[in-house]
Scaffold this active site. Structure first.
Site, PDB file in Angstrom:
ATOM      1  N   ASP A 208       0.883  -1.168   0.000  1.00 20.08           N
ATOM      2  CA  ASP A 208       0.000   0.000   0.000  1.00 20.08           C
ATOM      3  C   ASP A 208       0.918   1.215   0.000  1.00 20.08           C
ATOM      4  O   ASP A 208       1.773   1.343   0.889  1.00 20.08           O
ATOM      5  CB  ASP A 208      -0.857   0.033   1.273  1.00 20.08           C
ATOM      6  CG  ASP A 208      -2.037  -0.918   1.228  1.00 20.08           C
ATOM      7  OD1 ASP A 208      -2.138  -1.713   0.268  1.00 20.08           O
ATOM      8  OD2 ASP A 208      -2.858  -0.879   2.159  1.00 20.08           O
TER       9      ASP A 208
ATOM     10  N   HIS B 232       4.245  -7.660   0.007  1.00 25.21           N
ATOM     11  CA  HIS B 232       3.726  -8.860  -0.649  1.00 25.21           C
ATOM     12  C   HIS B 232       4.427  -9.080  -1.987  1.00 25.21           C
ATOM     13  O   HIS B 232       4.954  -8.150  -2.588  1.00 25.21           O
ATOM     14  CB  HIS B 232       2.218  -8.733  -0.851  1.00 25.21           C
ATOM     15  CG  HIS B 232       1.454  -8.700   0.430  1.00 25.21           C
ATOM     16  ND1 HIS B 232       0.633  -9.730   0.847  1.00 25.21           N
ATOM     17  CD2 HIS B 232       1.386  -7.763   1.417  1.00 25.21           C
ATOM     18  CE1 HIS B 232       0.095  -9.431   2.019  1.00 25.21           C
ATOM     19  NE2 HIS B 232       0.543  -8.237   2.387  1.00 25.21           N
TER      20      HIS B 232
ATOM     21  N   SER C  97       8.947   2.788   5.060  1.00 25.00           N
ATOM     22  CA  SER C  97       9.817   3.260   4.012  1.00 25.00           C
ATOM     23  C   SER C  97       9.360   3.112   2.591  1.00 25.00           C
ATOM     24  O   SER C  97       8.277   3.533   2.243  1.00 25.00           O
ATOM     25  CB  SER C  97      11.194   2.697   4.196  1.00 25.00           C
ATOM     26  OG  SER C  97      12.059   3.311   3.340  1.00 25.00           O
TER      27      SER C  97
END
Length: 259
Positions: free
Chosen positions: A86, A142, A226
């Site tokens: 995200d 992911h 980050s």
């Protein structure tokens, strides 16, 4: 002058002692009291969070929260590349013939980013994309596609901030910060997934330590934040229309077609 002052201030505070202090504060039980204020300040939605808010014993646990299984939809097409995080798309584009790319007007060399000239050469004239994770984001990483892990190694030690200010005034943080590089062999050719540490604390944890990644599965997380950079070989990918500067993207959302 502003750039020099900024770098000087970061150098004075960005060291092992301050990193350990920040980590100590974030992992103390007392930090649990900060969670409501942190959530409110960053306007964090929690309807898709897996665990109840009362279950987090520290602020760091909340920062690395997991989501409900159906919270993100992974594009399952075997010919697309999905977002690993995200994030906000900070930059994207072509890698130049001299194996450099531009972010915030700064020229980054792949040899600095990857540490090895032979690996950098694979991405000459290819493409890159930079995903920035804000403190409000879900910080689990992911797999963007199915792939076999060819190599995984760490570079750098100290870290500049990688927010908008840091990218503008920092000392090329993307290629100098602490970072974990993963090289994948995929249907899209060789793909590099580079996890870049944030200011002060350089903790990047792997949850998949095997040699194979499956599209959409969790492979790791940032303990304190980050950026993720992805590199592609030439003529192997085409970015989709949703790839725009400062566009918001979520885990599993397709952002490129394989060619």
């Amino acid at each position: 002058m502003k750039e020099k002052l900024y770098r000087a201030a970061i150098e004075l505070t960005n060291n092992k002692q301050t990193s350990l202090l920040l980590k100590w504060i974030m992992t103390r039980k007392l930090s649990k009291r900060c969670i409501p204020a942190y959530r409110k300040f960053y306007n964090i939605e929690t309807h898709d969070v897996q665990d109840p808010m009362t279950s987090y014993a520290t602020l760091q646990q909340f920062f690395t929260r997991t989501l409900k299984k159906d919270a993100r939809t992974v594009d399952v097409s075997p010919t697309t590349v999905a977002s690993p995080v995200d994030a906000t798309i900070a930059s994207f584009g072509d890698i130049l013939d001299d194996t450099t790319f531009l972010v915030k007007g700064k020229k980054y060399k792949l040899t600095d980013l990857l540490g090895k000239r032979a690996i950098a050469e694979k991405y000459r004239n290819g493409q890159y994309i930079v995903f920035y994770l804000s403190p409000a984001n879900y910080h689990r990483i992911h797999s963007p596609l199915n792939g076999h892990v060819l190599r995984q190694y760490v570079l750098g030690n100290r870290s500049y901030p990688v927010n908008d200010f840091g990218l503008t005034y920092g000392e090329k943080p993307l290629s100098h910060n602490y970072r974990l590089v993963t090289g994948l062999d995929t249907a899209c050719g060789h793909v590099a997934v580079i996890k870049v540490g944030a200011m002060f604390v350089n903790s990047i944890k792997l949850t998949n330590v095997t040699t194979d990644w499956q599209k959409g599965e969790e492979v790791g997380y940032f303990e304190f934040g980050s950026t993720v950079i992805m590199l592609f070989e030439p003529s192997r990918t085409q970015f989709l229309n949703n790839v725009q500067k400062n566009a918001v993207i979520r885990v599993g959302e397709a952002f490129a077609d394989m060619l």
